[in-house]
Design an enzyme around this catalytic site. Structure first.
Site, mmCIF file in Angstrom:
data_model
loop_
_atom_site.group_PDB
_atom_site.id
_atom_site.type_symbol
_atom_site.label_atom_id
_atom_site.label_comp_id
_atom_site.label_asym_id
_atom_site.label_seq_id
_atom_site.Cartn_x
_atom_site.Cartn_y
_atom_site.Cartn_z
ATOM 1 N N PHE A 125 0.848 -1.187 0.000
ATOM 2 C CA PHE A 125 0.000 0.000 0.000
ATOM 3 C C PHE A 125 0.883 1.236 0.000
ATOM 4 O O PHE A 125 1.765 1.369 0.856
ATOM 5 C CB PHE A 125 -0.905 0.017 1.230
ATOM 6 C CG PHE A 125 -1.945 1.108 1.203
ATOM 7 C CD1 PHE A 125 -3.164 0.896 0.593
ATOM 8 C CD2 PHE A 125 -1.690 2.337 1.777
ATOM 9 C CE1 PHE A 125 -4.131 1.900 0.569
ATOM 10 C CE2 PHE A 125 -2.640 3.345 1.752
ATOM 11 C CZ PHE A 125 -3.869 3.126 1.149
ATOM 12 N N THR A 161 9.915 1.237 -4.245
ATOM 13 C CA THR A 161 10.639 2.468 -4.560
ATOM 14 C C THR A 161 11.464 2.333 -5.830
ATOM 15 O O THR A 161 11.426 3.192 -6.707
ATOM 16 C CB THR A 161 11.551 2.852 -3.382
ATOM 17 O OG1 THR A 161 10.749 3.163 -2.243
ATOM 18 C CG2 THR A 161 12.413 4.063 -3.725
ATOM 19 N N CYS A 162 12.252 1.280 -5.928
ATOM 20 C CA CYS A 162 13.191 1.130 -7.047
ATOM 21 C C CYS A 162 12.502 1.268 -8.392
ATOM 22 O O CYS A 162 12.916 2.040 -9.250
ATOM 23 C CB CYS A 162 13.899 -0.224 -6.952
ATOM 24 S SG CYS A 162 14.913 -0.618 -8.397
ATOM 25 N N CYS A 189 15.488 3.605 -8.695
ATOM 26 C CA CYS A 189 16.514 3.179 -9.647
ATOM 27 C C CYS A 189 16.088 3.290 -11.112
ATOM 28 O O CYS A 189 16.838 3.803 -11.950
ATOM 29 C CB CYS A 189 16.919 1.729 -9.377
ATOM 30 S SG CYS A 189 17.168 1.316 -7.646
ATOM 31 N N LYS A 241 15.279 6.946 -12.317
ATOM 32 C CA LYS A 241 16.539 7.691 -12.164
ATOM 33 C C LYS A 241 17.518 7.364 -13.289
ATOM 34 O O LYS A 241 18.106 8.253 -13.902
ATOM 35 C CB LYS A 241 17.125 7.355 -10.792
ATOM 36 C CG LYS A 241 18.514 7.917 -10.470
ATOM 37 C CD LYS A 241 19.642 6.980 -10.850
ATOM 38 C CE LYS A 241 19.592 5.637 -10.191
ATOM 39 N NZ LYS A 241 19.865 5.644 -8.771
ATOM 40 N N TYR A 263 23.318 10.309 -2.300
ATOM 41 C CA TYR A 263 23.424 9.907 -3.702
ATOM 42 C C TYR A 263 22.157 10.298 -4.465
ATOM 43 O O TYR A 263 22.221 10.641 -5.655
ATOM 44 C CB TYR A 263 23.721 8.408 -3.826
ATOM 45 C CG TYR A 263 22.582 7.486 -3.514
ATOM 46 C CD1 TYR A 263 21.713 7.065 -4.507
ATOM 47 C CD2 TYR A 263 22.362 7.018 -2.219
ATOM 48 C CE1 TYR A 263 20.663 6.217 -4.229
ATOM 49 C CE2 TYR A 263 21.322 6.172 -1.928
ATOM 50 C CZ TYR A 263 20.465 5.769 -2.938
ATOM 51 O OH TYR A 263 19.419 4.932 -2.650
ATOM 52 N N ALA A 315 20.372 13.020 -3.930
ATOM 53 C CA ALA A 315 20.507 14.448 -4.193
ATOM 54 C C ALA A 315 21.423 14.704 -5.386
ATOM 55 O O ALA A 315 21.084 15.465 -6.301
ATOM 56 C CB ALA A 315 21.052 15.157 -2.950
ATOM 57 N N LEU A 316 22.592 14.085 -5.381
ATOM 58 C CA LEU A 316 23.568 14.349 -6.431
ATOM 59 C C LEU A 316 23.137 13.757 -7.770
ATOM 60 O O LEU A 316 23.393 14.350 -8.821
ATOM 61 C CB LEU A 316 24.936 13.809 -6.019
ATOM 62 C CG LEU A 316 25.536 14.431 -4.750
ATOM 63 C CD1 LEU A 316 26.981 13.965 -4.558
ATOM 64 C CD2 LEU A 316 25.477 15.948 -4.785
ATOM 65 N N GLU A 317 22.493 12.596 -7.743
ATOM 66 C CA GLU A 317 22.007 12.015 -8.999
ATOM 67 C C GLU A 317 20.935 12.898 -9.623
ATOM 68 O O GLU A 317 20.971 13.186 -10.829
ATOM 69 C CB GLU A 317 21.448 10.616 -8.746
ATOM 70 C CG GLU A 317 22.517 9.575 -8.472
ATOM 71 C CD GLU A 317 21.936 8.218 -8.151
ATOM 72 O OE1 GLU A 317 22.646 7.210 -8.338
ATOM 73 O OE2 GLU A 317 20.769 8.135 -7.717
ATOM 74 N N THR A 373 18.549 -2.102 -3.750
ATOM 75 C CA THR A 373 17.552 -3.037 -4.260
ATOM 76 C C THR A 373 18.078 -4.464 -4.441
ATOM 77 O O THR A 373 17.452 -5.417 -3.965
ATOM 78 C CB THR A 373 16.980 -2.507 -5.587
ATOM 79 O OG1 THR A 373 16.307 -1.281 -5.338
ATOM 80 C CG2 THR A 373 16.023 -3.505 -6.209
ATOM 81 N N HIS A 421 41.583 -3.491 -25.061
ATOM 82 C CA HIS A 421 41.979 -2.159 -25.517
ATOM 83 C C HIS A 421 41.114 -1.724 -26.689
ATOM 84 O O HIS A 421 40.834 -2.523 -27.585
ATOM 85 C CB HIS A 421 43.447 -2.188 -25.955
ATOM 86 C CG HIS A 421 44.018 -0.840 -26.239
ATOM 87 N ND1 HIS A 421 44.241 0.093 -25.253
ATOM 88 C CD2 HIS A 421 44.399 -0.272 -27.409
ATOM 89 C CE1 HIS A 421 44.759 1.176 -25.805
ATOM 90 N NE2 HIS A 421 44.858 0.981 -27.113
ATOM 91 N N GLU A 475 40.224 -1.265 -18.694
ATOM 92 C CA GLU A 475 41.595 -1.721 -18.918
ATOM 93 C C GLU A 475 42.571 -1.157 -17.891
ATOM 94 O O GLU A 475 43.579 -1.782 -17.550
ATOM 95 C CB GLU A 475 42.020 -1.301 -20.329
ATOM 96 C CG GLU A 475 43.426 -1.708 -20.735
ATOM 97 C CD GLU A 475 43.808 -1.155 -22.092
ATOM 98 O OE1 GLU A 475 44.786 -1.648 -22.685
ATOM 99 O OE2 GLU A 475 43.120 -0.211 -22.576
#
Length: 531
Positions: free
Chosen positions: A77, A92-93, A98, A101, A235, A237-239, A377, A506, A511
């Site tokens: 709920f 939430t995810c 996630c 976002k 994280y 906030a910054l994301e 998650t 490469h 690498e």
């Protein structure tokens, strides 16, 4: 072994009608008493397991238990945000974390790719390229809607009962559910699993609930946020600040103390520097004290007053204020006190043993509500599945809460697994760890000639254990993809020697981890001039 009928009731001298009637009566009374005793020893419940919370962890545990033959009920709920935002099954995810976002982060990366494109020969005739917020949110919400439906179908296919209702303990093994129409039911279960997750924290200052949004509101916001103040240094906030700035918005981050508390601070500070260099403003050592609406609309205009212990008071205007100052465990209103489940009174988090069992033996907990465990998650999913297998499948594997890979999707992505440098020093001592590091320059960024010596690689090794890699950290594009592979190697006990013996691919970013040679202790040159 059940007791047999007393011999007195089976003797052959009961031959008369009265005696036969008495015998039948006594036999019936005895069998009824026997059944009552059996029920006391083996109570009958509606379900084997009731899961409170339909997020990733709860869904994973419920389906695993059902596959093992158990009768399972999932309760989910969503209490609307102060602005009325709510969502479907998945937690939430899927709905406000996630998934949206990462999609919005990808949108910002595409904006950067458009800027880089002319240097690779793409001729963009339309010089006024614009972004549509409404088109983005519609696409994101359509995808999330498909996931919500998929989860409901998956529960049905796995024979898990789903109820869109709020669950609250009302006694031992008993729970009351209330749906959005106020209809209540009572269910019983042999075991319960708390997987209720967390919701964003508010400041409790004038205007915060009335005028601010959180990540619970952002991804379905019906209008472009405009000039935005992000309050917090988590994280989240910054994301959010990163992808909003990537869409071309004017973004400011208000920070009380440090960035990314709990993460490696060397990496956190490099992320902050990169974001500032790319136009995101930071107000450090400030806290908001009042938010006032001065113009209605979508977006409107808000006046924010903030104080600092070191600097003068500031007052600034923004279209949108996004709160990202932490999250509160959803444990205080589900009746845990009624059944005696202990929580941390300050945080609401639930202490559990190494098998996710609370102090009440028949009640378990997983995910973000756990005290001292990562709020991720995949951790909740893994813990939920392993718990179900231990309870119902005869397994004994426990969740590993140490070697957990994760990624922060800031403009300069940050991937990490294992110990931060601070935690490694605390755990093993500074003299017992060796830190190898280097900057690197992605080939994709070389042609547009941007951001050299911004991407960074670091591993932390335990000297006493054959230089086993106990911490892995990378800043750069596709950091999550890089970290996922190295996390598997760390689970297998990867050492520095094994890394050195691995042939690199490469020219890719990952690498760099096969060629690290400079240690922090040596203070050698780690700058790069090209690939």
């Amino acid at each position: 072994m059940e007791p047999s009928l007393p011999a007195v009731f089976t003797q052959r001298h009961y031959v008369g009608g009265y005696d036969r009637t008495l015998k039948a009566h006594c036999e019936g009374a005895f069998l009824k008493l026997l059944e009552q005793n059996r029920q006391k020893k083996e109570p009958s419940y509606d379900y084997d397991l009731i899961v409170i919370g339909g997020g990733s962890g709860g869904l994973a545990a419920s389906k695993e238990a059902a596959k093992l033959g158990k009768n399972v009920l999932v309760l989910d709920f969503v209490v609307p945000t102060p602005l009325g935002t709510r969502w479907g099954l998945g937690g939430t995810c899927v709905n406000v974390g996630c998934i949206p976002k990462k999609l919005m982060h990808q949108t910002a990366l595409l904006g950067q790719a458009i800027k880089d494109a002319p240097t690779f020969g793409w001729q963009l005739d339309d010089k006024t390229i614009q972004h549509s917020w409404s088109s983005l949110t519609e696409a994101v919400q359509n995808y999330i809607g498909s996931l919500n439906w998929g989860y409901r179908v998956s529960l049905r296919e796995n024979n898990v009962t789903y109820e869109n209702a709020y669950g609250e303990f009302i006694g031992p093994h008993r729970i009351k559910t209330t749906n959005n129409k106020g209809v209540q039911k009572i269910h019983t279960a042999e075991r319960f699993l708390i997987a209720t997750g967390e919701r964003p924290h508010y400041l409790n200052i004038p205007g915060d609930r009335e005028y601010c949004i959180t990540s619970d509101d952002l991804f379905s916001l019906p209008y472009c946020p405009g000039k935005t103040l992000v309050i917090g240094a988590s994280y989240v906030a910054l994301e959010c600040a990163g992808f909003l700035a990537g869409l071309g918005l004017d973004v400011t981050v208000m920070v009380r103390s440090i960035l990314l508390r709990g993460f490696d601070q060397d990496m956190a500070n490099k992320i902050g520097e990169y974001m500032e260099e790319h136009g995101i403003k930071f107000l450090r050592k400030y806290v908001p004290v009042k938010i006032k609406q001065i113009k209605e609309g979508t977006p409107g205009l808000l006046k924010v007053t903030a104080h600092s212990a070191e600097y003068s008071e500031i007052i600034e205007e923004y279209n949108t204020v996004l709160l990202a100052i932490g999250r509160d465990a959803c444990t205080r209103k589900i009746g845990l006190q009624t059944v005696g489940v202990k929580i941390n009174e300050k945080t609401g988090k639930i202490p559990v043993n190494d098998e996710e069992q609370t102090n009440v033996p028949y009640i378990y907990a997983i995910g973000d509500v756990l005290e001292g465990k990562p709020e991720l998650t995949p951790v909740a999913i893994q813990a939920g599945r392993l718990l179900a297998r231990r309870l119902y499948g005869g397994a004994d594997t426990k969740c590993d809460y140490i070697n957990i890979p994760t990624t922060v999707f800031t403009p300069l992505e940050y991937g990490a697994c294992g110990y931060s440098e601070e935690k490694a020093t605390e755990r093993f001592g500074n003299d017992n760890i060796e830190v190898y590091h280097s900057y690197f320059w992605p080939l994709e960024w070389a042609v547009p000639s941007r951001d050299n010596n911004k991407c960074y690689a670091k591993i932390i090794c335990n000297i006493a254990d054959k230089e086993r890699v106990i911490g892995f950290h990378v800043l750069g594009p596709s950091a999550g993809e890089i970290t996922q592979g190295f996390a598997a190697a760390m689970k297998c006990g990867m050492t520095k020697e094994q890394l050195d013996g691995t042939i690199g691919i490469h020219p890719v970013c990952a690498e760099i981890f096969t060629t690290l040679s400079v240690t922090k202790r040596s203070d050698g040159n780690i700058l790069q001039s090209g690939c």
